[in-house]
Write a protein that holds these residues in place. Structure first.
Motif, PDB file in Angstrom:
ATOM      1  N   ARG A 194       3.059  30.188 -12.899  1.00 35.92           N
ATOM      2  CA  ARG A 194       3.014  28.726 -13.025  1.00 35.92           C
ATOM      3  C   ARG A 194       4.089  28.071 -12.156  1.00 35.92           C
ATOM      4  N   TYR A 195       5.269  28.676 -12.116  1.00 35.42           N
ATOM      5  CA  TYR A 195       6.316  28.124 -11.257  1.00 35.42           C
ATOM      6  C   TYR A 195       5.909  28.210  -9.788  1.00 35.42           C
ATOM      7  N   ALA A 196       5.324  29.323  -9.391  1.00 36.18           N
ATOM      8  CA  ALA A 196       4.884  29.475  -7.996  1.00 36.18           C
ATOM      9  C   ALA A 196       3.829  28.436  -7.648  1.00 36.18           C
ATOM     10  N   ALA A 197       2.882  28.209  -8.553  1.00 38.16           N
ATOM     11  CA  ALA A 197       1.854  27.194  -8.312  1.00 38.16           C
ATOM     12  C   ALA A 197       2.476  25.807  -8.231  1.00 38.16           C
ATOM     13  N   THR A 198       3.510  25.570  -9.023  1.00 32.26           N
ATOM     14  CA  THR A 198       4.199  24.271  -8.993  1.00 32.26           C
ATOM     15  C   THR A 198       4.881  24.051  -7.654  1.00 32.26           C
ATOM     16  N   VAL A 199       5.508  25.096  -7.133  1.00 33.67           N
ATOM     17  CA  VAL A 199       6.152  24.985  -5.817  1.00 33.67           C
ATOM     18  C   VAL A 199       5.125  24.621  -4.762  1.00 33.67           C
ATOM     19  N   ARG A 200       3.992  25.285  -4.774  1.00 32.76           N
ATOM     20  CA  ARG A 200       2.951  24.979  -3.787  1.00 32.76           C
ATOM     21  C   ARG A 200       2.465  23.541  -3.943  1.00 32.76           C
ATOM     22  N   LEU A 201       2.307  23.094  -5.172  1.00 35.35           N
ATOM     23  CA  LEU A 201       1.834  21.738  -5.438  1.00 35.35           C
ATOM     24  C   LEU A 201       2.857  20.709  -4.980  1.00 35.35           C
ATOM     25  N   LEU A 202       4.127  20.971  -5.242  1.00 35.50           N
ATOM     26  CA  LEU A 202       5.183  20.054  -4.799  1.00 35.50           C
ATOM     27  C   LEU A 202       5.201  19.940  -3.281  1.00 35.50           C
ATOM     28  N   GLN A 203       5.082  21.078  -2.609  1.00 30.61           N
ATOM     29  CA  GLN A 203       5.101  21.065  -1.151  1.00 30.61           C
ATOM     30  C   GLN A 203       3.912  20.282  -0.590  1.00 30.61           C
ATOM     31  N   ARG A 204       2.724  20.479  -1.180  1.00 31.52           N
ATOM     32  CA  ARG A 204       1.548  19.746  -0.712  1.00 31.52           C
ATOM     33  C   ARG A 204       1.675  18.250  -0.969  1.00 31.52           C
ATOM     34  N   ALA A 205       2.427  17.888  -2.016  1.00 29.80           N
ATOM     35  CA  ALA A 205       2.617  16.474  -2.334  1.00 29.80           C
ATOM     36  C   ALA A 205       3.710  15.823  -1.497  1.00 29.80           C
ATOM     37  N   GLY A 206       4.319  16.581  -0.615  1.00 28.23           N
ATOM     38  CA  GLY A 206       5.314  16.014   0.288  1.00 28.23           C
ATOM     39  C   GLY A 206       6.752  16.228  -0.140  1.00 28.23           C
ATOM     40  N   TYR A 207       6.981  16.937  -1.230  1.00 23.19           N
ATOM     41  CA  TYR A 207       8.343  17.264  -1.649  1.00 23.19           C
ATOM     42  C   TYR A 207       8.784  18.565  -0.976  1.00 23.19           C
ATOM     43  N   ARG A 208      10.064  18.682  -0.751  1.00 19.56           N
ATOM     44  CA  ARG A 208      10.632  19.947  -0.299  1.00 19.56           C
ATOM     45  C   ARG A 208      11.200  20.663  -1.511  1.00 19.56           C
ATOM     46  N   ALA A 209      10.722  21.847  -1.798  1.00 17.30           N
ATOM     47  CA  ALA A 209      11.151  22.587  -2.981  1.00 17.30           C
ATOM     48  C   ALA A 209      12.224  23.601  -2.616  1.00 17.30           C
ATOM     49  N   VAL A 210      13.212  23.723  -3.488  1.00  7.58           N
ATOM     50  CA  VAL A 210      14.290  24.693  -3.350  1.00  7.58           C
ATOM     51  C   VAL A 210      14.337  25.493  -4.641  1.00  7.58           C
ATOM     52  N   VAL A 211      14.194  26.805  -4.546  1.00  7.15           N
ATOM     53  CA  VAL A 211      14.144  27.663  -5.733  1.00  7.15           C
ATOM     54  C   VAL A 211      15.517  28.311  -5.926  1.00  7.15           C
ATOM     55  N   THR A 212      16.037  28.226  -7.144  1.00  5.23           N
ATOM     56  CA  THR A 212      17.358  28.764  -7.438  1.00  5.23           C
ATOM     57  C   THR A 212      17.288  29.802  -8.551  1.00  5.23           C
ATOM     58  N   GLY A 213      18.291  30.657  -8.601  1.00  3.16           N
ATOM     59  CA  GLY A 213      18.380  31.687  -9.626  1.00  3.16           C
ATOM     60  C   GLY A 213      19.622  32.523  -9.411  1.00  3.16           C
ATOM     61  N   CYS A 314       3.408  26.871 -26.863  1.00  3.01           N
ATOM     62  CA  CYS A 314       4.275  25.694 -26.732  1.00  3.01           C
ATOM     63  C   CYS A 314       4.470  25.306 -25.270  1.00  3.01           C
ATOM     64  N   LEU A 315       4.517  26.289 -24.365  1.00  6.02           N
ATOM     65  CA  LEU A 315       4.621  26.009 -22.935  1.00  6.02           C
ATOM     66  C   LEU A 315       3.343  26.337 -22.176  1.00  6.02           C
ATOM     67  N   GLY A 316       2.492  27.158 -22.782  1.00  5.38           N
ATOM     68  CA  GLY A 316       1.270  27.565 -22.098  1.00  5.38           C
ATOM     69  C   GLY A 316       0.310  26.430 -21.830  1.00  5.38           C
ATOM     70  N   THR A 317       0.430  25.344 -22.568  1.00  2.57           N
ATOM     71  CA  THR A 317      -0.447  24.186 -22.354  1.00  2.57           C
ATOM     72  C   THR A 317       0.030  23.291 -21.222  1.00  2.57           C
ATOM     73  N   VAL A 318       1.213  23.534 -20.694  1.00  5.88           N
ATOM     74  CA  VAL A 318       1.750  22.727 -19.591  1.00  5.88           C
ATOM     75  C   VAL A 318       1.220  23.273 -18.271  1.00  5.88           C
ATOM     76  N   SER A 319       0.710  22.404 -17.431  1.00  8.79           N
ATOM     77  CA  SER A 319       0.157  22.818 -16.144  1.00  8.79           C
ATOM     78  C   SER A 319       1.087  22.433 -14.999  1.00  8.79           C
ATOM     79  N   PRO A 320       0.964  23.074 -13.840  1.00  7.93           N
ATOM     80  CA  PRO A 320       1.715  22.635 -12.665  1.00  7.93           C
ATOM     81  C   PRO A 320       1.461  21.171 -12.323  1.00  7.93           C
ATOM     82  N   GLU A 321       0.248  20.689 -12.589  1.00  7.43           N
ATOM     83  CA  GLU A 321      -0.056  19.273 -12.335  1.00  7.43           C
ATOM     84  C   GLU A 321       0.774  18.372 -13.237  1.00  7.43           C
ATOM     85  N   ASP A 322       1.009  18.807 -14.487  1.00  5.84           N
ATOM     86  CA  ASP A 322       1.874  18.051 -15.386  1.00  5.84           C
ATOM     87  C   ASP A 322       3.292  17.946 -14.828  1.00  5.84           C
ATOM     88  N   VAL A 323       3.765  19.058 -14.279  1.00  6.71           N
ATOM     89  CA  VAL A 323       5.116  19.065 -13.720  1.00  6.71           C
ATOM     90  C   VAL A 323       5.207  18.146 -12.505  1.00  6.71           C
TER      91      VAL A 323
END
Length: 345
Positions: A194-213, A314-323
């Motif tokens: 889900r996080y990986a899909a969110t990164v792809r979605l953010l990038q397509r929407a024009g945001y620059r994503a930075v992944v930390t850990g 509790c988190l499984g219902t959240v989608s990358p589109e929601d984020v």
């Protein structure tokens, strides 16, 4: 006057103690922060802290050390060499301050204050009753005030850390979105895919994503970034991460320490919040934020480390589109929707 503030828990817990530490520092000549090893990096970032004493308490944490008499004696002896005049023992609502209060008494601390439901005997001078439904930050400030350390005039009571180190930011130009997929507690993780899909979605929407850990999360961050985002996994210490978060437009993160670090540098937070602990006590404090997750899920309030419900609903219902929509809300690109819990100062 020499003061000691104790918070023996993890990185985020120590950050949440910061406003209370500043309240004490405003009236004390010197402030020592007593914390556990996980909280030490945060302790060294807090304004108002002069000294940090690190001790791994056997009644705190998910993998506490064994009770060893010599370890306890060393802590008592160290503090007794120059005992504080007053100490505040900060705990979560479900913890007892009395084990540490006993050790501080043995070290010669003259005046002790803590929130305490149990009868403290001679261990506490200020036995404060925690008010219901208080955020951890507010509860700590309430105790500090009861002990004679109100927040000084001009201090807004929000989280803060010392200024991040100067120099170039490894994330590059400001305005990116930080995605932090890791969490120490499995029940608070949203899921790598889900996080990986969110990164792809953010990038397509024009945001620059930075992944930390952290250093142990390099495999996770590489998978989430997947060549589409800048991967800073294992490349930032706590202070450097604060600098990265300070320059972000928003942070996407679970209920874990970096969410509170983002709040401490004033960055809006999209919080993937598993309700195993209550949001009223642990949500990002003092910054605009959106909570995503089912607060009424069966796991709510269980303090479970591993999700007790099949499917992690509790988190499984959240989608990358929601984020993405929540990021757009916080960055001003789209109106908010009533399905989210949000707070704006």
């Amino acid at each position: 006057m020499k003061a000691l503030v104790a918070r023996l828990d993890s990185f985020g817990d120590v950050l949440l103690a910061g406003p209370a530490v500043r309240a004490v520092a405003a009236r004390a000549d010197r402030v020592t922060l007593l914390c556990g090893p996980l909280g030490a990096p945060a302790a060294r970032m807090l304004p108002g802290v002069d000294d940090v004493v690190v001790w791994d308490a056997p009644w705190v944490g998910f993998e506490p050390p064994p009770v060893v008499a010599s370890d306890v004696a060393r802590l008592v002896e160290r503090l007794a060499q120059d005992p504080p005049d007053v100490a505040l023992v900060l705990t979560s609502f479900h913890q007892s301050p009395l084990p540490l209060a006993l050790l501080l008494r043995l070290a010669g601390v003259a005046r002790l204050a803590a929130d305490c439901e149990d009868y403290p005997g001679a261990l506490l001078d200020v036995r404060h009753q925690r008010r219901p439904h208080r955020h951890e930050v507010e509860a700590a400030l309430d105790l500090a005030e009861a002990a004679g350390f109100p927040l000084p005039e001009g201090d807004d009571g929000r989280l803060a850390v010392r200024r991040p180190p100067a120099g170039g930011c490894p994330a590059g130009e400001d305005g990116y979105v930080v995605v932090h997929p890791g969490a120490a507690v499995p029940a608070r993780r949203w899921g790598q895919e889900r996080y990986a899909a969110t990164v792809r979605l953010l990038q397509r929407a024009g945001y620059r994503a930075v992944v930390t850990g952290g250093p142990g999360e390099r495999g996770l961050t590489a998978s989430v970034a997947n060549g589409a985002a800048l991967d800073l996994g294992g490349r930032t210490g706590s202070a450097e991460l604060a600098g990265v978060l300070a320059r972000a437009a928003a942070a996407v993160v679970g209920n874990t320490g970096p969410a509170h670090l983002a709040a401490a540098v004033g960055t809006p937070v999209v919080s993937l919040f598993a309700p195993v602990v209550p949001a009223e006590r642990w949500a990002p404090f003092g910054v605009p934020h959106v909570l995503l997750g089912d607060a009424g899920a069966a796991c709510a309030g269980t303090r479970a480390r591993v999700c007790p419900v099949v499917g992690h609903p509790c988190l499984g219902t959240v989608s990358p589109e929601d984020v993405l929509a929540a990021v757009e809300k916080l960055t001003g690109r789209a109106p908010g929707l009533a399905k989210w819990t949000e707070w704006t100062p």
